[in-house]
Design a protein around this motif. Structure first.
Motif, PDB file in Angstrom:
ATOM      1  N   GLY A 204       0.866   6.559   7.984  1.00 18.64           N
ATOM      2  CA  GLY A 204       0.905   6.774   6.549  1.00 18.64           C
ATOM      3  C   GLY A 204       2.142   6.147   5.909  1.00 18.64           C
ATOM      4  O   GLY A 204       2.054   5.527   4.861  1.00 18.64           O
ATOM      5  N   THR A 205       3.298   6.281   6.570  1.00 19.79           N
ATOM      6  CA  THR A 205       4.562   5.825   5.980  1.00 19.79           C
ATOM      7  C   THR A 205       4.472   4.381   5.491  1.00 19.79           C
ATOM      8  O   THR A 205       4.970   4.058   4.417  1.00 19.79           O
ATOM      9  CB  THR A 205       5.685   5.927   7.037  1.00 19.79           C
ATOM     10  OG1 THR A 205       5.772   7.272   7.521  1.00 19.79           O
ATOM     11  CG2 THR A 205       7.030   5.517   6.442  1.00 19.79           C
ATOM     12  N   LYS A 206       3.853   3.514   6.298  1.00 16.69           N
ATOM     13  CA  LYS A 206       3.803   2.102   5.949  1.00 16.69           C
ATOM     14  C   LYS A 206       2.542   1.732   5.181  1.00 16.69           C
ATOM     15  O   LYS A 206       2.360   0.571   4.817  1.00 16.69           O
ATOM     16  CB  LYS A 206       3.943   1.255   7.220  1.00 16.69           C
ATOM     17  CG  LYS A 206       5.357   1.393   7.804  1.00 16.69           C
ATOM     18  CD  LYS A 206       5.531   0.720   9.134  1.00 16.69           C
ATOM     19  CE  LYS A 206       7.003   0.816   9.578  1.00 16.69           C
ATOM     20  NZ  LYS A 206       7.188   0.535  10.993  1.00 16.69           N
ATOM     21  N   VAL A 207       1.671   2.694   4.968  1.00 14.11           N
ATOM     22  CA  VAL A 207       0.408   2.425   4.283  1.00 14.11           C
ATOM     23  C   VAL A 207       0.224   3.385   3.106  1.00 14.11           C
ATOM     24  O   VAL A 207      -0.805   4.053   2.975  1.00 14.11           O
ATOM     25  CB  VAL A 207      -0.782   2.488   5.270  1.00 14.11           C
ATOM     26  CG1 VAL A 207      -2.038   1.882   4.631  1.00 14.11           C
ATOM     27  CG2 VAL A 207      -0.485   1.714   6.561  1.00 14.11           C
ATOM     28  N   ALA A 263      -2.960  -5.099   0.856  1.00 15.08           N
ATOM     29  CA  ALA A 263      -1.922  -5.815   1.597  1.00 15.08           C
ATOM     30  C   ALA A 263      -2.495  -7.056   2.274  1.00 15.08           C
ATOM     31  O   ALA A 263      -1.848  -8.102   2.350  1.00 15.08           O
ATOM     32  CB  ALA A 263      -1.286  -4.895   2.634  1.00 15.08           C
ATOM     33  N   ILE A 264      -3.717  -6.918   2.775  1.00 18.13           N
ATOM     34  CA  ILE A 264      -4.355  -8.050   3.450  1.00 18.13           C
ATOM     35  C   ILE A 264      -4.647  -9.160   2.444  1.00 18.13           C
ATOM     36  O   ILE A 264      -4.395 -10.349   2.709  1.00 18.13           O
ATOM     37  CB  ILE A 264      -5.657  -7.574   4.147  1.00 18.13           C
ATOM     38  CG1 ILE A 264      -5.308  -6.657   5.320  1.00 18.13           C
ATOM     39  CG2 ILE A 264      -6.509  -8.760   4.590  1.00 18.13           C
ATOM     40  CD1 ILE A 264      -4.491  -7.286   6.421  1.00 18.13           C
ATOM     41  N   ASP A 265      -5.140  -8.783   1.296  1.00 20.39           N
ATOM     42  CA  ASP A 265      -5.414  -9.799   0.271  1.00 20.39           C
ATOM     43  C   ASP A 265      -4.122 -10.504  -0.139  1.00 20.39           C
ATOM     44  O   ASP A 265      -4.099 -11.731  -0.305  1.00 20.39           O
ATOM     45  CB  ASP A 265      -6.068  -9.147  -0.959  1.00 20.39           C
ATOM     46  CG  ASP A 265      -7.525  -8.778  -0.687  1.00 20.39           C
ATOM     47  OD1 ASP A 265      -8.095  -9.266   0.320  1.00 20.39           O
ATOM     48  OD2 ASP A 265      -8.096  -7.994  -1.476  1.00 20.39           O
ATOM     49  N   ALA A 266      -3.073  -9.747  -0.309  1.00 21.11           N
ATOM     50  CA  ALA A 266      -1.794 -10.346  -0.699  1.00 21.11           C
ATOM     51  C   ALA A 266      -1.271 -11.259   0.411  1.00 21.11           C
ATOM     52  O   ALA A 266      -0.740 -12.355   0.148  1.00 21.11           O
ATOM     53  CB  ALA A 266      -0.776  -9.256  -1.022  1.00 21.11           C
ATOM     54  N   TRP A 327       0.594  -2.309   0.554  1.00 20.40           N
ATOM     55  CA  TRP A 327      -0.381  -1.718  -0.364  1.00 20.40           C
ATOM     56  C   TRP A 327       0.068  -1.903  -1.821  1.00 20.40           C
ATOM     57  O   TRP A 327      -0.751  -1.839  -2.738  1.00 20.40           O
ATOM     58  CB  TRP A 327      -0.522  -0.223  -0.065  1.00 20.40           C
ATOM     59  CG  TRP A 327       0.804   0.484  -0.178  1.00 20.40           C
ATOM     60  CD1 TRP A 327       1.769   0.563   0.789  1.00 20.40           C
ATOM     61  CD2 TRP A 327       1.336   1.132  -1.327  1.00 20.40           C
ATOM     62  NE1 TRP A 327       2.862   1.224   0.327  1.00 20.40           N
ATOM     63  CE2 TRP A 327       2.622   1.598  -0.969  1.00 20.40           C
ATOM     64  CE3 TRP A 327       0.862   1.377  -2.620  1.00 20.40           C
ATOM     65  CZ2 TRP A 327       3.455   2.288  -1.850  1.00 20.40           C
ATOM     66  CZ3 TRP A 327       1.673   2.067  -3.502  1.00 20.40           C
ATOM     67  CH2 TRP A 327       2.966   2.516  -3.124  1.00 20.40           C
ATOM     68  N   ALA A 328       1.369  -2.139  -2.036  1.00 20.86           N
ATOM     69  CA  ALA A 328       1.905  -2.186  -3.399  1.00 20.86           C
ATOM     70  C   ALA A 328       2.153  -3.603  -3.887  1.00 20.86           C
ATOM     71  O   ALA A 328       2.543  -3.802  -5.038  1.00 20.86           O
ATOM     72  CB  ALA A 328       3.208  -1.382  -3.446  1.00 20.86           C
TER      73      ALA A 328
END
Lengths: 344, 344, 344, 344
Positions: A204-207, A263-266, A327-328
């Motif tokens: 969760g921390t990184k997502v 995040a993947i799209d970025a 995610w951001a």
């Protein structure tokens, strides 16, 4: 300053914050016995298609690795890991502090190789002096790895098969699991992981969360009195709700997947832009961490405008750096970074 | 259901949540290197009137006890504690898991006695076999104690004086420090604690934060590479901002004191109401935990309407229970509880 | 059956037994405080030309490694070792059980390379993430190594110099030190070791004693309360005399040197005989362990007549085996073994 | 100077030395795989009337306690002991160094009380917070105790029965077992101990050997890979023969019993002589340790002529001292001591 330094530079996704605010004044029992932890566990079991899995919530990755490994190993056992595994390099000796050796095997872009693992285990048991050695008691892998790489379903299955043949549990560190599951280049799913591993965790921390990792034990694989081990490691939050509410939000309406997808799209946008500009990569990462090779002067100039991680020296004049999306990350931020990088 | 079960039943004070939301999308460095951790540390140094103190933020109490004790002790040393000390009873052996013995001395309403401590240390060093024994390497006290009681300034000074005479550090567990500092019956202040202890912590989890304890080392007393010990114990949050923002808020405009005050006022209202109704107390607690003696049938009836802790059996027919107020307790809640308790 | 399996196949040299019998009924204080431990320490200080060294006696090698390393390291430190170091492979995780990581570097015929060591230390301190890593707190080498090889005076000096530059102690495991010191091919002496190392030990178990290792700390380098650490590790013999009497005998009239010499002479005789017969060696060992390459069928036939260690597979048809001579090996035994080996 | 300081002041019984000398040049496998260890184990199984027991040999008492307890406990378990138990006081924290808490119960002349033990276990499991506490995972008793006292068969049976009811193993520390078994005032036998305990050890160090303790596990109770735990603790002697030959001798022709008998006879002679002279005892010890109350001046005068242990202060003018007899004590030595003590 713009940051591609990590995937934990921001706070939490707004939906998570909204739920923390909404539930804030409810009086709830402590230590993970609240209704939100229960709901989150139910949703995770459903997502993993493992209705009898046992789910626990801890605060961070190093902590989770230490507690799970310590709880599952016998005193004379160590944990097998790729040499680059987080537990072998960047946890300040947390596993050894618990009394266990990390048994390092060669890494291949951060991954273990099933055949090498099998060879290691076979040799150990064939060695006439093995009673004087640390027993391999568990296999640790990370997915994505520290290099952003992913196991294929075949690779994961092969490792799992070796573990089962030798009777030792397989533990998957999913601190960045969301980014692995949503990669365009993966054939690994959450139910598949739940089926092949004895224990894994969903980061969760990184997502998108403020903190928190959801540990999932396959049915019947949770060690007895695991919560007491959590407490002994100082890893039990009094306000367990903090974790429960966050994971409840993450596993509601596909939020965890959406965060991974962003995040993947970025990362894809960044990768494409870098390729267009002629940059070389240290390796081909299918997830949110991109390892790009820069000339040293270029790197030093860039460091003044954007933060990122210096990864490793490539040769006298060039260095690999890591750009992490999250995610951001917005498309605007990616374009801003690309704008700082001239074509080569 | 109404709850007086603990002081960690609600989330966080709304001002803390507000600041978490406000700062949420700022990109900040991880692991406590962010500006909010720095600001919070500055404000704590100011409040403690100890400009050269070193301040670190950890997530929870057991974790903080384990890290601080492990970092300060040598391998052959143990930590002296009252027999009822949290580290001796309710931390699942976290201190021993780090390799250290808890050297338990008699407790007096949860407190150590300076003369007994002095006698113990004198006897240890006089014992011809002491090289075969665990060395006392630190003294641990909690303030308030597990029984809600407080050391007087004189008692605290005496213990500190003994520690300094014998050259061992004094560590004060302040998981509920806010409730101790705001008690009507204390002459102990935060600067006094900072002056008498080598290390102490200011509890956030139980005093209005979602999680978090602020560890304060007296100037020059922080162990070398303390952060590496924090990491090794799995106690370092990637998003250290979560702790920094909360303590920054707690130490802005006297919020920490106001939260402490609210719990004390509620406890006083409860105590007065119970006395009026003729109830007896297990002991006279000047803080937010009140230990009341109930007839067993009365207790069982009450358990259906309000949650609280069953503390200990007093005799065949009576039991001591704990009602904990908190920063979030309203007068209405207290009156609701009192309304359930008939006069005796 | 004839045995070249190890250098601990027999009991003790007869002179040692004689002294144990002679002193047997003397009433002596326990735990190493007896006159024989004192005498042995004096004689060792004299032999090492280090009058202020501190000497302690422990029972065995793994125990000595664990106690010394645990006593000298801080909690966040690990010990650097060649990958083949005894502590990294054949001590069942004793170092990790004490909470410390073995930081393995590449081995060169069992030895560390000073330049690689220097590079490792330099990289560690240059790494921006090193506070998340295990600190190198000590360097461990063995002399002779697990492969029977020896450091030259130059190599040992270079490693010592690197250690001093980086401020970390150098620890030399001398479980077979007698065989190293008496090698025909060494320029390393006991006083030289005492001058270059912070701590080392002189092996008794493998060089003629029933058990026992003599730990020698350079002046001022012994950790405070080392005996308490010895006790904590369960490594303190009540009848410390057993060790004192043996080392007193070993360091009287050059017995230790004579025992070392005997094994070297026997190994030389064996080596010469093997060479004459055309055998190849895995490596060129200047001490009492000889690593010889045999055809598999030859090896299997030989195993029925003499015991030795199977070391490692060389290729499909050949295996390296170890023949160990000792203080007790006679020329007759060597000739008997040679007689079993046909010319090639 | 005459010594009644301990039962480990002399070397070994001459028969043991004789056997060490006789077998000295036999080439034997290491690490306890030799024929003497096997013979000794067989003889111990026969003496204990437990043909399927598993027997291991370790070097000393603290080591044995640490290895057995660490091997049998889970990480979240501690060991119950009388507050005066050797593991709780005089082992420098060896148990805690292995990560386990010693759960101290009140002592009665060094002994645990079965009813108090039962109460403790019952309360633990009834405590709603027990998942935050150290689980009782084993019961440790010593026989004779640190005060020389003995459990009766009834007392031992009661403790064993409580342990079995609660499903936790019973471990008996028999460092001085020979003196307990040969006491005139015991109804406890070796087979009875083997039947009631899950694991116990037969002390050699204090009963005529140079070193060595024989650990006996009841059938099926030895932990898996116990030898690897022995190795990890640094407790495995390369020359395991040293222990095997000694225990083989001790369990041949009743030597162990004769050695125990000698100490008991000497203690009885001493006790009778002291009583005749009007001395008071701290307690009534039926074994080889006698705790006598002396006036302080008398004690100081005596210290110049004979060595003994100062045990504890009785009041301002009097001190309890310990005289220990052993397998080596002669009637002449007892009479010499008595001659120094005037009638009162």
């Amino acid at each position: 300053m713009l940051s591609f330094a990590s995937d934990y530079a921001e706070g939490a996704h707004e939906e998570i914050l909204r739920r923390l605010v909404e539930t804030n004044m409810e009086q709830l029992p402590g230590y993970g016995a609240d209704v939100y932890c229960q709901r989150a566990a139910d949703k995770i079991r459903a997502a993993a298609e493992s209705p009898d899995a046992e789910v626990f919530f801890l605060a961070g990755g190093t902590q989770t690795n230490a507690v799970v490994i310590d709880a599952m190993l016998k005193r004379y056992e160590g944990v097998v890991s790729a040499a680059t595994g987080h537990i072998n390099v960047h946890e300040a000796g947390a596993i050894e502090a618990g009394g266990h050796k990390v048994l390092a095997l060669p890494q291949h872009q951060g991954k273990l190789d099933a055949r090498e693992l099998e060879g290691y285990l076979r040799d150990f048991w064939a060695d006439g002096t093995h009673s004087h050695m640390v027993f391999p008691g568990m296999v640790y892998i990370s997915h994505p790895t520290e290099y952003g790489t992913l196991y294929s379903a075949k690779e994961l299955g092969d490792i799992s098969e070796v573990c089962r043949r030798y009777g030792i549990p397989l533990f998957l560190d999913g601190a960045r699991l969301g980014y692995g599951l949503m990669s365009d280049e993966t054939d690994v799913t959450l139910p598949m992981i739940a089926g092949l591993c004895d224990v894994f965790y969903i980061g969760g921390t990184k997502v998108g969360a403020l903190c928190g990792e959801a540990v999932v034990f396959a049915p019947g694989r949770a060690p007895a009195n695991f919560l007491t081990m959590v407490k002994q490691h100082g890893a039990m939050l009094a306000k367990g709700r903090l974790l429960g509410v966050q994971f409840d939000a993450l596993f509601t309406d596909g939020l965890y997947e959406r965060l991974g997808r962003r995040a993947i799209d970025a990362a894809r946008r960044l990768k494409d832009g870098l390729r267009e500009r002629g940059y070389a990569f240290l390796l081909d990462s299918p997830t949110n961490q991109q390892f790009v090779i820069l000339d040293n002067e270029e790197m030093e100039a860039l460091e003044k405008k954007v933060s990122f991680s210096v990864w490793e020296k490539v040769d006298a004049g060039r260095t690999a750096v890591r750009f992490a999306t999250s995610w951001a990350t917005t498309n605007g931020q990616v374009d801003e970074l690309l704008g700082m990088l001239r074509s080569r």
